[in-house]
Design a protein around this motif. Sequence first.
Motif, mmCIF file in Angstrom:
data_model
loop_
_atom_site.group_PDB
_atom_site.id
_atom_site.type_symbol
_atom_site.label_atom_id
_atom_site.label_comp_id
_atom_site.label_asym_id
_atom_site.label_seq_id
_atom_site.Cartn_x
_atom_site.Cartn_y
_atom_site.Cartn_z
ATOM 1 N N VAL A 204 -13.098 -14.193 -35.107
ATOM 2 C CA VAL A 204 -12.775 -13.503 -34.126
ATOM 3 C C VAL A 204 -11.106 -13.818 -34.009
ATOM 4 O O VAL A 204 -10.572 -12.676 -33.599
ATOM 5 N N LEU A 205 -10.738 -14.759 -34.690
ATOM 6 C CA LEU A 205 -9.417 -15.021 -34.234
ATOM 7 C C LEU A 205 -8.333 -14.121 -35.221
ATOM 8 O O LEU A 205 -7.401 -13.563 -35.112
ATOM 9 N N PHE A 206 -8.970 -14.039 -36.583
ATOM 10 C CA PHE A 206 -8.469 -13.173 -37.536
ATOM 11 C C PHE A 206 -8.303 -11.712 -37.232
ATOM 12 O O PHE A 206 -7.425 -10.971 -37.320
ATOM 13 N N SER A 207 -9.588 -11.122 -36.832
ATOM 14 C CA SER A 207 -9.658 -9.655 -36.449
ATOM 15 C C SER A 207 -8.623 -9.534 -35.047
ATOM 16 O O SER A 207 -8.300 -8.231 -35.065
ATOM 17 N N ALA A 208 -8.542 -10.376 -34.171
ATOM 18 C CA ALA A 208 -8.001 -9.959 -33.054
ATOM 19 C C ALA A 208 -6.421 -10.102 -33.009
ATOM 20 O O ALA A 208 -5.634 -9.461 -32.819
ATOM 21 N N TYR A 209 -5.873 -11.311 -33.698
ATOM 22 C CA TYR A 209 -4.635 -11.860 -34.040
ATOM 23 C C TYR A 209 -4.257 -12.119 -35.370
ATOM 24 O O TYR A 209 -3.100 -12.723 -35.579
ATOM 25 N N HIS A 226 3.117 -24.372 -32.235
ATOM 26 C CA HIS A 226 3.566 -23.290 -31.449
ATOM 27 C C HIS A 226 2.287 -22.478 -30.853
ATOM 28 O O HIS A 226 1.948 -21.495 -31.439
ATOM 29 N N PRO A 227 1.611 -23.234 -29.939
ATOM 30 C CA PRO A 227 0.147 -22.592 -29.354
ATOM 31 C C PRO A 227 0.574 -21.256 -28.601
ATOM 32 O O PRO A 227 1.790 -21.264 -28.067
ATOM 33 N N VAL A 228 -0.351 -20.519 -28.729
ATOM 34 C CA VAL A 228 -0.121 -19.183 -27.932
ATOM 35 C C VAL A 228 -1.232 -18.934 -26.966
ATOM 36 O O VAL A 228 -2.573 -19.302 -27.285
ATOM 37 N N GLN A 229 -0.869 -19.120 -25.659
ATOM 38 C CA GLN A 229 -1.754 -18.910 -24.548
ATOM 39 C C GLN A 229 -3.068 -18.136 -24.878
ATOM 40 O O GLN A 229 -4.115 -18.380 -24.591
ATOM 41 N N VAL A 230 -2.852 -16.589 -25.259
ATOM 42 C CA VAL A 230 -3.859 -15.712 -25.313
ATOM 43 C C VAL A 230 -4.955 -16.121 -26.255
ATOM 44 O O VAL A 230 -6.098 -15.912 -26.137
ATOM 45 N N ILE A 231 -4.278 -16.927 -27.269
ATOM 46 C CA ILE A 231 -5.090 -17.397 -28.576
ATOM 47 C C ILE A 231 -5.980 -18.564 -27.956
ATOM 48 O O ILE A 231 -7.430 -18.484 -28.363
ATOM 49 N N GLU A 232 -5.442 -19.296 -27.027
ATOM 50 C CA GLU A 232 -6.082 -20.520 -26.779
ATOM 51 C C GLU A 232 -7.197 -20.060 -25.589
ATOM 52 O O GLU A 232 -8.190 -20.762 -25.658
ATOM 53 N N ASP A 233 -6.914 -18.811 -24.952
ATOM 54 C CA ASP A 233 -7.888 -18.671 -23.934
ATOM 55 C C ASP A 233 -9.053 -17.842 -24.779
ATOM 56 O O ASP A 233 -10.389 -17.835 -24.298
ATOM 57 N N THR A 234 -8.700 -17.225 -25.974
ATOM 58 C CA THR A 234 -10.011 -16.692 -26.841
ATOM 59 C C THR A 234 -10.650 -18.209 -27.277
ATOM 60 O O THR A 234 -11.927 -17.811 -27.364
ATOM 61 N N ILE A 235 -10.055 -18.801 -27.847
ATOM 62 C CA ILE A 235 -11.014 -20.300 -28.132
ATOM 63 C C ILE A 235 -11.679 -20.818 -27.005
ATOM 64 O O ILE A 235 -12.949 -21.160 -27.198
ATOM 65 N N ASN A 236 -11.285 -20.940 -25.830
ATOM 66 C CA ASN A 236 -11.892 -21.301 -24.704
ATOM 67 C C ASN A 236 -13.041 -20.656 -24.225
ATOM 68 O O ASN A 236 -14.187 -20.994 -24.141
ATOM 69 N N ASN A 237 -12.982 -19.028 -24.337
ATOM 70 C CA ASN A 237 -13.905 -18.347 -24.178
ATOM 71 C C ASN A 237 -15.015 -18.512 -25.243
ATOM 72 O O ASN A 237 -16.343 -18.282 -24.862
ATOM 73 N N ASN A 238 -14.739 -18.714 -26.520
ATOM 74 C CA ASN A 238 -15.820 -18.944 -27.461
ATOM 75 C C ASN A 238 -16.604 -20.270 -27.174
ATOM 76 O O ASN A 238 -17.754 -20.323 -27.309
ATOM 77 N N ARG A 239 -15.913 -21.317 -26.914
ATOM 78 C CA ARG A 239 -16.476 -22.787 -26.513
ATOM 79 C C ARG A 239 -17.207 -22.528 -25.184
ATOM 80 O O ARG A 239 -18.133 -23.243 -25.238
ATOM 81 N N PHE A 240 -16.958 -21.489 -24.316
ATOM 82 C CA PHE A 240 -17.883 -21.332 -23.242
ATOM 83 C C PHE A 240 -19.082 -20.486 -23.636
ATOM 84 O O PHE A 240 -19.981 -20.779 -22.827
ATOM 85 N N ASP A 241 -19.181 -19.702 -24.418
ATOM 86 C CA ASP A 241 -20.333 -19.134 -25.066
ATOM 87 C C ASP A 241 -21.089 -20.345 -25.768
ATOM 88 O O ASP A 241 -22.288 -19.939 -25.621
ATOM 89 N N LEU A 242 -20.757 -20.830 -26.340
ATOM 90 C CA LEU A 242 -21.256 -21.890 -27.062
ATOM 91 C C LEU A 242 -21.900 -22.956 -25.985
ATOM 92 O O LEU A 242 -23.298 -23.272 -26.025
ATOM 93 N N LEU A 243 -21.404 -23.337 -24.966
ATOM 94 C CA LEU A 243 -21.665 -23.990 -23.894
ATOM 95 C C LEU A 243 -23.021 -23.632 -23.244
ATOM 96 O O LEU A 243 -24.086 -24.158 -22.772
#
Length: 499
Positions: A204-209, A226-243
């Motif tokens: 997901v991260l490679f295809s999008a960013y 150097h965290p990027v907010q939009v990438i961190e949001d994508t990671i959080n969305n993936n973890r919420f799907d797992l939850l």
Amino acid sequence: MWQTPQREGFVELEQNFARLLRNKGGTTWVSKIVNPNESGLLQAVAKELPEFFEKGTLINFICTESGGFQLVDFPKDLKKTDIINNLKLNKKELFNTKTELIFNVYDHSYESETKKVAVSFLPTSVIEDITQAIAGTDFKLGKITTGPDTLMGAFARIYTQQPGVTDLIIQVGYSRVHLIAIQNNKIIQQRSLLTGSLKELESVLFSAYSVVREDAWLMLSKNHQHPVQVIEDTINNNRFDLLTRIGGFVAELRAQKFLSEGSKIYVHSALVDEPDLASIIYERFGLETIRFNGMANDEKGLSFEDFTACWLSGAHSPIARNIAQEKSVASFQLAVTPKFALICVIIFTLAPFAMLNLADSKLNNLLLKVKSEYANVETMRQDIKNAAEEQAKLLAVSKEIAEDLANRGIATKITRVVTENLPESCRLQSIDLNLKDCKAFITGFAVDTETALKYYDIINKCLLLSKPKLTIDTTDPIKVYFTITADVGEPKTRSKKGK
């Protein structure tokens, strides 16, 4: 304390990489990552064995990517040989593969109308490749087992369950996420998911960013400089799907009255430490949540990678089944005198028909028995098929609901940004959000052009709106009318719809 033998090593085979693990001095774990060479992954592992392990070490292989584990219901009176034969016949329906498989089955049943059998399996080709790779080396081949079997072994050597209490083990691995419910050291429910695995998140991260694996793992562990907010949001969305998937599993266990207030959730990260995952799970489900890595309190590792690899030592436990067990074949020779041989010839010459009739009768009885046992399995197969069709319908409906909720969420966020950040001397006339075409149309009026431009800057900062365009009408001497158009949706949503 349990200690792994000093002459025993462990090799994990994953997608596109392997991990080696050995014990040093009884309490220190040392690991190493191996990448495939031009000849393949197993050839690269065979080349590294003499560099990492001592000569004569017993090597255990853990197949976390190609190995599988599943609980299957069978009639209580069905024998092990009949179970294996049915697994081979129904591997397409049960395991969704036509590949030749080797099984190791054992009873993990609890009180129910049927016998729940734990099935560990591996492709025959994988076992043959491992055997061939280890042949001719200075090492001995130990077990060839699966990731869930190894995880259970690692858990059993550290924790002791309370009698009658069901606990939940969650392992976030590279190629799969495993959910295992255990009671009295027996598995009563199990799921293997692709959702939430590190490989899925990498894709997901490679295809999008275009984020590479190293950066993705650093961001997942909150260690990126150097965290990027939009990438961190994508990671959080993936973890919420797992939850969400974990929540369905927990709901199923609660519906069957397996979980209680004394139940615990053990969270294991096989490669990357996720500091927030355990706390989020605790907040979501309200059960005591414990992070574990398979390492006892008096053990240590030379690096962080050693901590994440030490769970592979669970393959040493008797719980971890060896799928490639050697089959012993007994043979003997019978020495007879010529006189005895002549008597045997006469007997077999005079009574061939009686023996054939006896054999035919036994064969018919055996066929009738197999048919009667297979009838129960055939009924169970049909039930499984019907359940799969019903599940597919529910998944389709849930997907539509999820899409609808996601669209509503985007519309709500945009509306709040558009209305709550409106300047005092500015008024809106209409807001039109076309989520199907990903377009937004906003019209209104302000006291002057500067106020309209200020409002345009506010819209331009909204992450859910991009490429905004401003049109101003100053024909009215009192009011300045404006129109703003923009694209709607997060960047990854717009890119998919634009393809």
